[in-house]
Design a protein around this motif. Structure first.
Motif, short mmCIF file in Angstrom:
data_model
loop_
_atom_site.label_atom_id
_atom_site.label_comp_id
_atom_site.label_asym_id
_atom_site.label_seq_id
_atom_site.Cartn_x
_atom_site.Cartn_y
_atom_site.Cartn_z
N ILE A 263 -2.41 5.95 6.70
CA ILE A 263 -2.33 4.36 7.31
C ILE A 263 -3.39 4.58 8.67
O ILE A 263 -4.13 3.75 8.95
N VAL B 42 0.82 -1.13 0.17
CA VAL B 42 0.08 0.12 -0.03
C VAL B 42 0.76 1.45 -0.14
O VAL B 42 0.48 2.11 -0.67
N SER C 274 0.36 7.86 -1.44
CA SER C 274 1.58 7.44 -2.20
C SER C 274 1.63 7.79 -3.55
O SER C 274 2.61 8.23 -4.25
N ARG C 275 0.55 7.65 -4.44
CA ARG C 275 0.32 8.02 -5.80
C ARG C 275 0.52 9.49 -6.00
O ARG C 275 0.96 9.98 -7.00
N SER D 250 0.77 9.14 5.81
CA SER D 250 0.79 8.37 4.67
C SER D 250 -0.66 7.70 4.57
O SER D 250 -0.99 6.99 3.84
N TRP E 61 -2.93 4.35 -0.43
CA TRP E 61 -2.45 4.27 -1.82
C TRP E 61 -2.66 5.78 -2.89
O TRP E 61 -1.69 5.80 -3.52
N VAL F 182 3.51 1.69 -1.56
CA VAL F 182 4.11 2.06 -2.75
C VAL F 182 2.95 2.24 -3.86
O VAL F 182 3.23 2.28 -5.02
N GLY F 183 1.72 2.53 -3.23
CA GLY F 183 0.72 3.02 -4.09
C GLY F 183 -0.17 1.83 -4.70
O GLY F 183 -0.76 1.91 -5.56
N ALA G 262 3.74 3.40 -7.77
CA ALA G 262 3.28 4.84 -7.12
C ALA G 262 3.39 6.03 -7.98
O ALA G 262 2.81 7.00 -7.70
#
Lengths: 313, 249
Positions: B50, A196, B74-75, B48, B71, A198-199, B103
């Motif tokens: 989480i 997660v 991150s992206r 992040s 996610w 790393v996307g 990412a």
């Protein structure tokens, strides 16, 4: 799939041909087991979910192909629809039977129970639809052509089954080990949090694995239905049990292990049926499983404590 | 670039952050130090996505990213190198790096494979090896390299020195300094306070979920309070990492 036959060869040669014939038959049926077992082991190995409704998906695949053919459409379309339908049904199972359990963090046990329930639902619906009848593809759905070489008979159906199994297994392996999506799938299996970060969207990954798994089971259902020309609401059950044997034999959660286990299982099964009283088949298969587990407690290709792709979270 | 205001969060039922505010400007390398259990990792995990914060906001440039899915965070280029490295042991080094590409989404790469290999030549040498067979230091480099593959706009590092031999800590920190010189914005969470203050320009000290001090790293390293609380006993305890006894919550 097995039959005594006389090709007019001397005894010894006939014996050799017979063994070759049985091995070939075993390989073909092993290929079908592989389709079923791969999806089963994939979901278990990646997500720790023992999907006991997987047999229901196989049955649904056979039903989809049957009704497509009944509607006057070609079998090839039926196969494609069964693959897509099996995949979508499996995704639906993930949505309804597993997703909430997954969030609770206690997915292993819960999933067994909820998938038993889901399987009952599928079987009951199929029973209603088919009025508890055993259905058969209309005569000539698949052309009956038999090739013979070196004293071994191969039907076009067997060639088709073997080709289907091979192609689908190659596609699965390619998806899993050679594409970015497969890399993400394996990453989520190994360490969801790192994936997660790393996307990777884990829900998308669950969608993909369940779809792949169900698609393979759907295809297996069509092939089983064709091979035995018998489609009924309970047809998934024996495959579930054999699927267990196969993935334990090969090593839980291991994709190559499931392949190996399936082919071995198929060959042992046809050989024992051919040469021994057929009532002994299961006894022999489970004895062999027992012996293998004595020597290799994690199965043939399994790794200690975890599946090949499964790390601890 | 990153602005955190008044952030509060609980983790496992304990209030880990109580109204934390801090900011990281473009091109800066900022340290977040403090004792074990001060809430440093919770802060990073809030950023992040989480851990969901209870109150406060997190903004990346002008965008509010509070409570966004991890996610998606991150992206958007906010990449965390998690504590304990978290490389995927059964994949090869190259596969781990390629996984970092996830990412990117539709953003252009800033650290393609060649540039990561140039920064960490050992990753090129061990490309086909399983990540699980690397040493701790190499795994840390792999974890950083994996994040770089996703073109980070801001790199968050959680205890990169954890469990590494001193010479490897030097190497990892040198790589981070080099990244920073090349323009990377970095937020470094560390228990190893002395070394973190040496390599960063600014720092915050977090204790019991609150920012106790904030300022230039060089000043903090000279500050009598910081020395007494976080740096004083470090030399004697070096082999165990910087974990001041009186800093325990």
């Amino acid at each position: 799939m097995w039959e005594a036959f006389d090709v007019g060869l001397p005894d010894q040669a006939a014996g050799r041909a017979m063994i070759a014939q049985q091995l070939l038959n075993g390989l073909v049926s092993g290929g079908v087991y592989a389709l079923f077992a791969l999806g089963f082991t994939l979901v278990f190995g990646l997500h720790g979910i023992l999907n006991l409704a997987h047999g229901g998906v196989l049955m649904a695949g056979a039903f989809i192909a049957y009704y497509t053919v009944q509607a006057g459409l070609p079998l090839a379309l039926g196969l494609v629809l069964a693959i897509i339908g099996g995949g979508l049904l499996s995704v639906l199972l993930e949505f309804t039977a597993f997703r909430r359990l997954r969030r609770s963090g206690e997915v292993e046990f819960g999933a067994i129970i909820s998938s038993i329930g889901a399987n009952l639902v599928l079987v009951t619906i199929a029973q209603r639809i088919s009025h508890t009848q055993v259905m058969r593809f209309p005569f000539g759905t698949f052309p009956i052509v038999i090739y013979q070489f070196l004293g071994v008979r191969v039907s076009a159906l067997q060639l088709f089954m073997a080709a289907c199994s091979l192609v689908l297994v190659v596609i699965l392996t390619f998806c899993l080990y050679r594409t970015g999506a497969g890399r993400q799938i394996r990453a989520v299996a190994s360490n969801e949090r790192a994936a997660v970060l790393v996307g990777t969207n884990p829900n998308a990954v669950y969608f993909q694995t369940f779809f792949l798994s169900g698609a393979l089971a759907g295809a297996a259902g069509v092939l089983v239905g064709l091979a035995f020309n018998s489609i009924h609401f309970m047809m998934g059950e024996p495959y579930l049990l054999r699927g267990f044997v196969v993935i334990i034999l090969g090593g839980l959660g291991s994709v190559p292990g499931a392949m190996l286990g399936s082919l071995l299982f198929g060959m042992i099964q046809t050989l024992t049926i051919a040469y021994l009283p057929s009532g002994l088949t299961d006894a022999i298969i489970y004895s062999i499983l027992f012996l293998i587990l004595l020597v290799r407690p994690n199965g043939l290709l399994g790794k200690p404590a975890a599946g090949v792709m499964r790390g601890r979270r | 670039m990153l602005t955190i205001s008044n952030l509060s969060a609980s983790y496992s039922g304990i209030q880990a952050l109580r109204g934390v505010s801090l900011d990281v400007a473009q091109g800066e390398m900022v340290a977040l130090i403090g004792p074990n259990g001060a809430g440093k990792s919770t802060l990073l995990n809030c950023v992040s996505g989480i851990v969901a914060p209870k109150a406060g906001s997190i903004r990346l440039e002008s965008r509010d990213i509070t409570g966004q899915k991890p996610w998606l965070v991150s992206r958007s280029g906010l990449l965390q190198v998690p504590e304990g490295r978290q490389v995927l042991p059964e994949m090869t080094v190259l596969e781990n790096l390629r996984l970092g590409l996830t990412a990117l989404g539709t953003r252009p790469a800033t650290y393609p494979l060649a540039r990561v290999h140039e920064l960490f030549p050992v990753l090129a040498a061990r490309s086909a090896q399983l990540a699980g067979s690397l040493s701790g230091g190499e795994q840390q480099m792999l974890a950083i390299g994996r994040a770089l593959m996703g073109a980070p706009r801001l790199l968050l590092l959680d205890e990169p020195s954890l469990g590494l031999a001193p010479v490897l800590v030097q190497q990892v920190f040198a790589a981070l300094q080099r990244l920073n010189r090349d323009g990377m914005t970095i937020l470094l969470v560390e228990q190893n306070a002395r070394q973190a203050l040496e390599v960063t320009s600014r720092a915050y000290v977090l204790e019991q979920g609150q920012v106790m001090f904030g300022g230039r790293s060089a000043d903090l390293a000279q500050d009598p309070n910081v020395i007494a609380l976080y740096l004083g006993q470090e030399q004697k305890r070096e082999t165990f990492g910087a974990k001041p006894v009186n800093g325990e919550p």
